[in-house]
Design a protein around this motif. Structure first.
Motif, PDB file in Angstrom:
ATOM      1  N   LEU A   1       0.829  -1.210   0.000  1.00  0.00           N
ATOM      2  CA  LEU A   1       0.000   0.000   0.000  1.00  0.00           C
ATOM      3  C   LEU A   1       0.862   1.258   0.000  1.00  0.00           C
ATOM      4  CD1 LEU A   1      -2.848  -0.998   2.464  1.00  0.00           C
ATOM      5  CD2 LEU A   1      -2.989  -0.767  -0.017  1.00  0.00           C
ATOM      6  N   GLY A   2       1.972   1.221   0.735  1.00  0.00           N
ATOM      7  CA  GLY A   2       2.891   2.361   0.741  1.00  0.00           C
ATOM      8  C   GLY A   2       3.515   2.596  -0.621  1.00  0.00           C
ATOM      9  N   LEU A   3       3.829   1.524  -1.319  1.00  0.00           N
ATOM     10  CA  LEU A   3       4.390   1.657  -2.661  1.00  0.00           C
ATOM     11  C   LEU A   3       3.354   2.162  -3.663  1.00  0.00           C
ATOM     12  CD1 LEU A   3       6.566  -1.572  -2.845  1.00  0.00           C
ATOM     13  CD2 LEU A   3       7.374   0.781  -2.681  1.00  0.00           C
ATOM     14  N   LEU A   4       2.095   1.860  -3.418  1.00  0.00           N
ATOM     15  CA  LEU A   4       1.035   2.296  -4.331  1.00  0.00           C
ATOM     16  C   LEU A   4       0.562   3.721  -4.059  1.00  0.00           C
ATOM     17  CD1 LEU A   4      -1.125  -0.935  -4.554  1.00  0.00           C
ATOM     18  CD2 LEU A   4       0.398   0.020  -6.284  1.00  0.00           C
ATOM     19  N   ALA A   5       1.015   4.342  -2.970  1.00  0.00           N
ATOM     20  CA  ALA A   5       0.548   5.685  -2.625  1.00  0.00           C
ATOM     21  C   ALA A   5       0.982   6.718  -3.666  1.00  0.00           C
ATOM     22  CB  ALA A   5       1.060   6.071  -1.240  1.00  0.00           C
ATOM     23  N   PHE A   6       2.217   6.651  -4.144  1.00  0.00           N
ATOM     24  CA  PHE A   6       2.682   7.632  -5.127  1.00  0.00           C
ATOM     25  C   PHE A   6       1.971   7.497  -6.467  1.00  0.00           C
ATOM     26  CE2 PHE A   6       6.435   8.081  -2.318  1.00  0.00           C
ATOM     27  CZ  PHE A   6       6.376   9.452  -2.152  1.00  0.00           C
ATOM     28  N   PRO A   7       1.876   6.300  -7.040  1.00  0.00           N
ATOM     29  CA  PRO A   7       1.129   6.212  -8.305  1.00  0.00           C
ATOM     30  C   PRO A   7      -0.340   6.582  -8.148  1.00  0.00           C
ATOM     31  CG  PRO A   7       2.392   4.200  -7.951  1.00  0.00           C
ATOM     32  CD  PRO A   7       2.532   5.028  -6.732  1.00  0.00           C
ATOM     33  N   SER A   8      -0.925   6.252  -7.004  1.00  0.00           N
ATOM     34  CA  SER A   8      -2.333   6.609  -6.778  1.00  0.00           C
ATOM     35  C   SER A   8      -2.508   8.119  -6.719  1.00  0.00           C
ATOM     36  CB  SER A   8      -2.834   5.993  -5.479  1.00  0.00           C
ATOM     37  OG  SER A   8      -2.739   4.602  -5.527  1.00  0.00           O
ATOM     38  N   SER A   9      -1.580   8.796  -6.055  1.00  0.00           N
ATOM     39  CA  SER A   9      -1.684  10.255  -5.987  1.00  0.00           C
ATOM     40  C   SER A   9      -1.478  10.874  -7.364  1.00  0.00           C
ATOM     41  CB  SER A   9      -0.674  10.813  -4.991  1.00  0.00           C
ATOM     42  OG  SER A   9       0.644  10.613  -5.463  1.00  0.00           O
ATOM     43  N   TYR A  10      -0.632  10.285  -8.171  1.00  0.00           N
ATOM     44  CA  TYR A  10      -0.433  10.782  -9.536  1.00  0.00           C
ATOM     45  C   TYR A  10      -1.709  10.613 -10.361  1.00  0.00           C
ATOM     46  CZ  TYR A  10       1.409  11.339 -14.219  1.00  0.00           C
ATOM     47  OH  TYR A  10       1.626  11.759 -15.504  1.00  0.00           O
ATOM     48  N   LEU A  11      -2.357   9.465 -10.220  1.00  0.00           N
ATOM     49  CA  LEU A  11      -3.613   9.252 -10.943  1.00  0.00           C
ATOM     50  C   LEU A  11      -4.695  10.223 -10.479  1.00  0.00           C
ATOM     51  CD1 LEU A  11      -3.765   5.356 -11.111  1.00  0.00           C
ATOM     52  CD2 LEU A  11      -3.288   6.952 -12.974  1.00  0.00           C
TER      53      LEU A  11
ATOM     54  N   VAL B   1       1.124  17.245  -1.023  1.00  0.00           N
ATOM     55  CA  VAL B   1       2.318  16.393  -0.981  1.00  0.00           C
ATOM     56  C   VAL B   1       2.526  15.830   0.422  1.00  0.00           C
ATOM     57  CG1 VAL B   1       4.827  16.392  -1.282  1.00  0.00           C
ATOM     58  CG2 VAL B   1       3.393  17.644  -2.882  1.00  0.00           C
ATOM     59  N   VAL B   2       2.228  16.636   1.426  1.00  0.00           N
ATOM     60  CA  VAL B   2       2.393  16.185   2.809  1.00  0.00           C
ATOM     61  C   VAL B   2       1.501  14.974   3.089  1.00  0.00           C
ATOM     62  CG1 VAL B   2       2.074  16.873   5.213  1.00  0.00           C
ATOM     63  CG2 VAL B   2       3.023  18.484   3.583  1.00  0.00           C
TER      64      VAL B   2
ATOM     65  N   VAL C   1       3.134  11.872   1.391  1.00  0.00           N
ATOM     66  CA  VAL C   1       4.303  11.430   2.158  1.00  0.00           C
ATOM     67  C   VAL C   1       3.860  10.816   3.483  1.00  0.00           C
ATOM     68  CG1 VAL C   1       6.391  12.222   3.343  1.00  0.00           C
ATOM     69  CG2 VAL C   1       5.880  13.058   1.061  1.00  0.00           C
ATOM     70  N   GLY C   2       2.878  11.422   4.134  1.00  0.00           N
ATOM     71  CA  GLY C   2       2.382  10.883   5.399  1.00  0.00           C
ATOM     72  C   GLY C   2       1.772   9.498   5.252  1.00  0.00           C
ATOM     73  N   VAL C   3       0.968   9.320   4.203  1.00  0.00           N
ATOM     74  CA  VAL C   3       0.366   8.001   3.964  1.00  0.00           C
ATOM     75  C   VAL C   3       1.451   6.970   3.648  1.00  0.00           C
ATOM     76  CG1 VAL C   3      -1.070   6.695   2.344  1.00  0.00           C
ATOM     77  CG2 VAL C   3      -1.893   8.857   3.277  1.00  0.00           C
ATOM     78  N   THR C   4       2.415   7.361   2.842  1.00  0.00           N
ATOM     79  CA  THR C   4       3.499   6.435   2.485  1.00  0.00           C
ATOM     80  C   THR C   4       4.308   6.037   3.711  1.00  0.00           C
ATOM     81  OG1 THR C   4       3.641   7.451   0.309  1.00  0.00           O
ATOM     82  CG2 THR C   4       5.512   6.124   1.003  1.00  0.00           C
ATOM     83  N   LEU C   5       4.725   7.020   4.504  1.00  0.00           N
ATOM     84  CA  LEU C   5       5.506   6.701   5.705  1.00  0.00           C
ATOM     85  C   LEU C   5       4.684   5.902   6.718  1.00  0.00           C
ATOM     86  CD1 LEU C   5       7.516   9.989   6.291  1.00  0.00           C
ATOM     87  CD2 LEU C   5       8.353   7.799   5.451  1.00  0.00           C
ATOM     88  N   GLY C   6       3.397   6.224   6.826  1.00  0.00           N
ATOM     89  CA  GLY C   6       2.536   5.459   7.729  1.00  0.00           C
ATOM     90  C   GLY C   6       2.428   4.000   7.315  1.00  0.00           C
TER      91      GLY C   6
END
Length: 128
Positions: free
Chosen positions: A47-57, A67-68, A71-76
């Motif tokens: 799920l952390g790895l999918l946070a960046f592509p999901s935010s891009y979509l 952006v915060v 980053v917060g969702v990814t680090l969490g």
């Protein structure tokens, strides 16, 4: 001068297609731990790895995501993965004959107690 060749150790004894297990953790317990670690660590990490592509979509769809928050969702999610790794190990039933509960609360309490008792015993026996 000729080099002396060292004798090679004998190959491990085999029982059918399996090697004889050395003393230590039984294979069934190791497999059980691995399954639990994949579930409790792998899913949050994925799920952390999918946070960046999901935010891009979402950004491509016109929804502005801070952006915060990304980053917060990814680090969490990565933090949950680290906690899940420890939980996967400690919530596994270390008894080869017993499966244990699927969530592992009882096993976690037992294994945590074993770990603390072992740590306390090692601390008391340490040279000063």
């Amino acid at each position: 001068m000729a080099k002396k060749s060292r004798p090679t150790p004998p190959p491990p004894k085999k029982r059918g297609w399996q090697q004889i297990e050395a003393p230590g953790m039984p294979q069934v317990v190791s497999d059980r731990m691995m399954r639990r670690m994949v579930i409790f660590c792998g899913l949050p990490t994925l799920l952390g790895l999918l946070a960046f592509p999901s935010s891009y979509l979402l950004l491509q769809q016109g929804l502005k995501v801070p952006v915060v928050a990304v980053v917060g969702v990814t680090l969490g999610c990565f933090g949950l993965g680290i906690v899940g790794l420890s939980y996967g190990i400690l919530s596994t039933c270390w008894d080869a004959e017993r499966q244990g509960h699927w969530l592992g609360w009882q096993e976690l309490r037992i294994n945590w107690g074993r770990m603390r008792a072992n740590s306390k015993a090692n601390r008391n026996n340490a040279p000063t």
